[in-house]
Scaffold this motif. Structure first.
Motif, short mmCIF file in Angstrom:
data_model
loop_
_atom_site.label_atom_id
_atom_site.label_comp_id
_atom_site.label_asym_id
_atom_site.label_seq_id
_atom_site.Cartn_x
_atom_site.Cartn_y
_atom_site.Cartn_z
N UNK A 96 36.85 36.65 -40.52
CA UNK A 96 36.06 37.09 -39.38
C UNK A 96 35.76 38.58 -39.45
N UNK A 97 36.72 39.35 -39.97
CA UNK A 97 36.51 40.79 -40.12
C UNK A 97 35.65 41.10 -41.35
N UNK A 98 35.90 40.40 -42.46
CA UNK A 98 35.13 40.64 -43.68
C UNK A 98 33.64 40.38 -43.45
N UNK B 138 25.00 38.55 -59.05
CA UNK B 138 23.92 38.02 -58.21
C UNK B 138 24.43 37.68 -56.81
N UNK B 139 25.62 37.08 -56.74
CA UNK B 139 26.17 36.64 -55.46
C UNK B 139 27.68 36.68 -55.53
N UNK B 140 28.30 36.61 -54.34
CA UNK B 140 29.76 36.61 -54.21
C UNK B 140 30.16 35.54 -53.20
N UNK C 279 29.42 46.42 -50.89
CA UNK C 279 28.81 45.25 -51.54
C UNK C 279 27.48 44.92 -50.87
N UNK C 280 26.42 44.80 -51.69
CA UNK C 280 25.10 44.53 -51.12
C UNK C 280 24.48 43.22 -51.62
N UNK C 281 25.26 42.40 -52.34
CA UNK C 281 24.73 41.11 -52.78
C UNK C 281 25.02 40.06 -51.71
N UNK D 55 27.34 43.57 -45.92
CA UNK D 55 25.95 43.79 -45.54
C UNK D 55 25.15 42.49 -45.42
N UNK D 56 25.46 41.52 -46.28
CA UNK D 56 24.64 40.30 -46.35
C UNK D 56 25.54 39.07 -46.36
N UNK D 57 26.32 38.92 -45.31
CA UNK D 57 27.32 37.85 -45.27
C UNK D 57 26.82 36.62 -44.52
#
Length: 274
Positions: free
Chosen positions: A235-237, A114-116, A213-215, A242-244
């Motif tokens: 900062x790079x990650x 669901x999330x990370x 990763x899209x979660x 996509x959804x940080x």
């Protein structure tokens, strides 16, 4: 003990407490699932099912001679998730565990995650290369290997009483019980696994994993992290995901989950509930 045996015969120890939405914790090098005590108790009491395993060669898992690389680490995490049939899970990784969680979610997590959350995490790549000029020179990691081989016990004392928790900063008091617990966890694991693990956490490139990763992902990092410098990690990650959501903690060290557990637990809970 709760444990599973992987396809290559490695015994992986895990904890599984409570019920509700599962939260899976991935620990840092060279520690064990015990490093998540402050989080596991907190989220257990807030109605979550909390799971954490000891990476191969670490803690109570098998001290096998091989497989000390991110592909195996992620596959082992997947074996635990499949054994427990975890669905709608939130995965939280610290440091090396952030790399493990990133690779797990990217390659094994479809339909289960669901999330990370990445906390002081090593992605996208720690080591300096032609494509990553801002990384740390490989000589830095050579120094870690030399110190480990020469006197692992003293090396772990020095690391935990110094830069890991920011205890080497002016005005910061060493919390001896925290140092002792870090040392205890480290010495439970195998020297070979820890030695080879340095290459795994420093030279693995997670760029494509992050892009896949899209979660929703929360990236948490202290701006005084002396172990995984923020400029070439969080900062790079955050740009590659996509959804940080990026949250920077002013003055906080690498081990902030322990020495600032109350604040980080509140922020994690808010993200879990959002």
């Amino acid at each position: 003990m709760n444990s599973i045996t992987t396809k290559d015969g490695t015994n992986i120890f895990y904890k599984d407490w409570g019920s509700g939405q599962p939260v899976v914790f991935h620990h840092g090098w060279p520690l064990s699932s015990d490093d998540w005590d402050a989080q596991m108790l907190f989220f257990l009491h807030h109605g979550y099912r909390v799971i954490a395993h000891d990476r191969r060669g670490h803690g109570r898992s098998s001290q096998v001679s091989g497989g000390h690389d991110m592909d195996h680490y992620a596959a082992d995490a997947a074996a635990v998730a499949e054994h427990l049939d975890l669905r709608d899970a939130i995965h939280v990784g610290h440091s090396t565990g952030g790399g493990e969680a990133t690779r797990y979610v990217a390659r094994h997590g479809a339909g289960r995650v669901a999330k990370l959350v990445l906390v002081g995490a090593v992605p996208p790549l720690m080591a300096q290369t032609a494509g990553n000029p801002g990384g740390l020179p490989v000589t830095v990691f050579d120094g870690l290997r030399e110190a480990l081989a020469a006197n692992r016990s003293q090396f772990y004392r020095d690391l935990s009483s110094g830069p890991f928790y920011g205890f080497n900063r002016p005005g910061v008091k060493v919390v001896q019980s925290v140092v002792d617990n870090w040392w205890r966890q480290g010495m439970m694991g195998g020297a070979n696994a820890h030695y080879l693990g340095i290459k795994a956490f420093s030279e693995t490139d997670f760029t494509e994993d992050l892009k896949a990763i899209d979660v929703p992902t929360l990236v948490m990092h202290g701006d005084d992290d002396q172990i995984v410098p923020i400029a070439d990690s969080a900062l790079l990650s955050a740009r590659l995901l996509k959804r940080a959501t990026l949250k920077v903690y002013k003055g906080y060290p690498h081990g902030m989950l322990t020495v600032h557990a109350d604040e980080l637990n509140r922020d994690l809970l808010a993200f879990f509930r959002s």
